[in-house]
Design an enzyme around this catalytic site. Structure first.
Site, PDB file in Angstrom:
ATOM      1  N   CYS A   2       0.851  -1.178   0.000  1.00  0.00           N
ATOM      2  CA  CYS A   2       0.000   0.000   0.000  1.00  0.00           C
ATOM      3  C   CYS A   2       0.892   1.235   0.000  1.00  0.00           C
ATOM      4  O   CYS A   2       2.119   1.143   0.037  1.00  0.00           O
ATOM      5  CB  CYS A   2      -0.908   0.026   1.225  1.00  0.00           C
ATOM      6  SG  CYS A   2      -2.064  -1.361   1.354  1.00  0.00           S
ATOM      7  N   ARG A  50      -4.748   1.940  -1.115  1.00  0.00           N
ATOM      8  CA  ARG A  50      -4.886   0.590  -0.570  1.00  0.00           C
ATOM      9  C   ARG A  50      -4.810  -0.507  -1.621  1.00  0.00           C
ATOM     10  O   ARG A  50      -5.450  -0.434  -2.675  1.00  0.00           O
ATOM     11  CB  ARG A  50      -6.222   0.470   0.170  1.00  0.00           C
ATOM     12  CG  ARG A  50      -6.408  -0.882   0.865  1.00  0.00           C
ATOM     13  CD  ARG A  50      -7.772  -1.011   1.474  1.00  0.00           C
ATOM     14  NE  ARG A  50      -7.916  -2.288   2.185  1.00  0.00           N
ATOM     15  CZ  ARG A  50      -9.062  -2.914   2.390  1.00  0.00           C
ATOM     16  NH1 ARG A  50     -10.195  -2.377   1.969  1.00  0.00           N
ATOM     17  NH2 ARG A  50      -9.096  -4.064   3.035  1.00  0.00           N
ATOM     18  N   LEU A  51      -4.018  -1.517  -1.313  1.00  0.00           N
ATOM     19  CA  LEU A  51      -4.077  -2.808  -1.988  1.00  0.00           C
ATOM     20  C   LEU A  51      -4.807  -3.745  -1.043  1.00  0.00           C
ATOM     21  O   LEU A  51      -4.302  -4.084   0.025  1.00  0.00           O
ATOM     22  CB  LEU A  51      -2.680  -3.335  -2.297  1.00  0.00           C
ATOM     23  CG  LEU A  51      -2.609  -4.732  -2.926  1.00  0.00           C
ATOM     24  CD1 LEU A  51      -3.262  -4.717  -4.299  1.00  0.00           C
ATOM     25  CD2 LEU A  51      -1.177  -5.216  -3.026  1.00  0.00           C
ATOM     26  N   ASN A  75       1.094   0.650   5.937  1.00  0.00           N
ATOM     27  CA  ASN A  75       1.531  -0.139   4.787  1.00  0.00           C
ATOM     28  C   ASN A  75       2.320  -1.320   5.319  1.00  0.00           C
ATOM     29  O   ASN A  75       3.352  -1.134   5.971  1.00  0.00           O
ATOM     30  CB  ASN A  75       2.412   0.719   3.861  1.00  0.00           C
ATOM     31  CG  ASN A  75       3.168  -0.108   2.841  1.00  0.00           C
ATOM     32  OD1 ASN A  75       2.673  -1.120   2.356  1.00  0.00           O
ATOM     33  ND2 ASN A  75       4.377   0.322   2.515  1.00  0.00           N
ATOM     34  N   GLY A  76       1.845  -2.525   5.071  1.00  0.00           N
ATOM     35  CA  GLY A  76       2.609  -3.683   5.513  1.00  0.00           C
ATOM     36  C   GLY A  76       1.742  -4.820   6.006  1.00  0.00           C
ATOM     37  O   GLY A  76       0.552  -4.916   5.684  1.00  0.00           O
ATOM     38  N   GLU A  77       2.359  -5.651   6.810  1.00  0.00           N
ATOM     39  CA  GLU A  77       1.679  -6.825   7.359  1.00  0.00           C
ATOM     40  C   GLU A  77       2.336  -7.203   8.673  1.00  0.00           C
ATOM     41  O   GLU A  77       3.555  -7.320   8.764  1.00  0.00           O
ATOM     42  CB  GLU A  77       1.776  -7.998   6.376  1.00  0.00           C
ATOM     43  CG  GLU A  77       1.051  -9.247   6.829  1.00  0.00           C
ATOM     44  CD  GLU A  77       1.140 -10.370   5.814  1.00  0.00           C
ATOM     45  OE1 GLU A  77       0.517 -11.421   6.059  1.00  0.00           O
ATOM     46  OE2 GLU A  77       1.833 -10.211   4.792  1.00  0.00           O
ATOM     47  N   ASP A 100      -5.393  -6.252  10.094  1.00  0.00           N
ATOM     48  CA  ASP A 100      -4.289  -6.057  11.027  1.00  0.00           C
ATOM     49  C   ASP A 100      -4.026  -4.582  11.310  1.00  0.00           C
ATOM     50  O   ASP A 100      -3.438  -4.229  12.331  1.00  0.00           O
ATOM     51  CB  ASP A 100      -3.017  -6.744  10.518  1.00  0.00           C
ATOM     52  CG  ASP A 100      -2.575  -6.288   9.146  1.00  0.00           C
ATOM     53  OD1 ASP A 100      -3.405  -5.714   8.406  1.00  0.00           O
ATOM     54  OD2 ASP A 100      -1.407  -6.510   8.796  1.00  0.00           O
TER      55      ASP A 100
END
Length: 215
Positions: A2, A50-51, A75-77, A100
């Protein structure tokens, strides 16, 4: 992947701030082609491209906590977000999504900057405390997710990519010769620097807090 972007000015956002943060976010659309969102008040603006991966229907960003004090673009996981969510729910936090991103926001609400010690993942994030007028920026330990910033004319700007900072025509576009020397010597600028004068990068494993009293 993202993209995040935003503005902060404790004197009050400049005229046209909404259009500006939307333009910065539009520059990141290749990072987040599915959706774009913006939060803005009199001091700060947050933008997100956003993705959609987790909670496709409900994971729209920016995300807020229950009372609207805290807002996040992310942005991330975070790989252990399921376990963290269970801990936060046991502590009384209530969730409106299954993504998340909201877990990270409540984790910051619960632990402040120490929340980073609990997060296992790759991320770049910005959290705005609308009550205390504080902006919190952070980047994962290995620097997998990028995060750049620049201050010009008293307004602080941040983004996932430098070209989003340059969406603001008032930000100077000047090559830094010393930084180029670092690239030719070390194959990269030294941590925190970029090839552009006045544009910096939050180093891997670091965070920044900007308050009305300073950084």
């Amino acid at each position: 992947m993202c993209g995040i972007a935003g503005l902060l000015d404790h004197r009050g956002l400049p005229e046209g701030a909404l259009s500006l943060v939307r333009g910065m976010t539009a520059m990141l659309r290749h990072r987040g082609p599915d959706e774009r969102g913006v939060y803005i008040d009199d001091r700060a603006a947050l933008g997100h491209a956003r993705l959609s991966i987790i909670d496709l229907a409900g994971g729209t960003q920016p995300v807020r906590n229950e009372d609207g004090r805290f807002w996040i673009v992310y942005n991330g996981e975070v790989f252990n977000y399921v376990e963290l969510r269970e801990e936060l729910e046991a502590a009384g936090h209530r969730f409106h999504t299954t993504c998340d991103t909201e877990v990270v926001l409540h984790l910051y609400e619960e632990h402040g900057p120490a929340c980073l010690e609990r997060m296992n993942g790759q991320f770049a994030l910005a959290i705005w405390d609308a009550r205390e007028r504080e902006l919190f920026l952070a980047r994962d330990r290995f620097g997998i997710r990028p995060l750049f910033y620049a201050t010009h004319g008293g307004t602080f700007r941040f983004a996932s990519e430098i070209k989003a900072l340059f969406a603001d025509p008032s930000v100077p576009r000047e090559i830094d010769p010393a930084a180029l020397g670092q690239v030719f010597t070390f194959w990269s600028t030294l941590p925190g620097g970029t090839a552009f004068r006045g544009v910096s990068e939050i180093p891997p494993g670091h965070f920044m807090r900007i308050t009305p009293r300073g950084t």
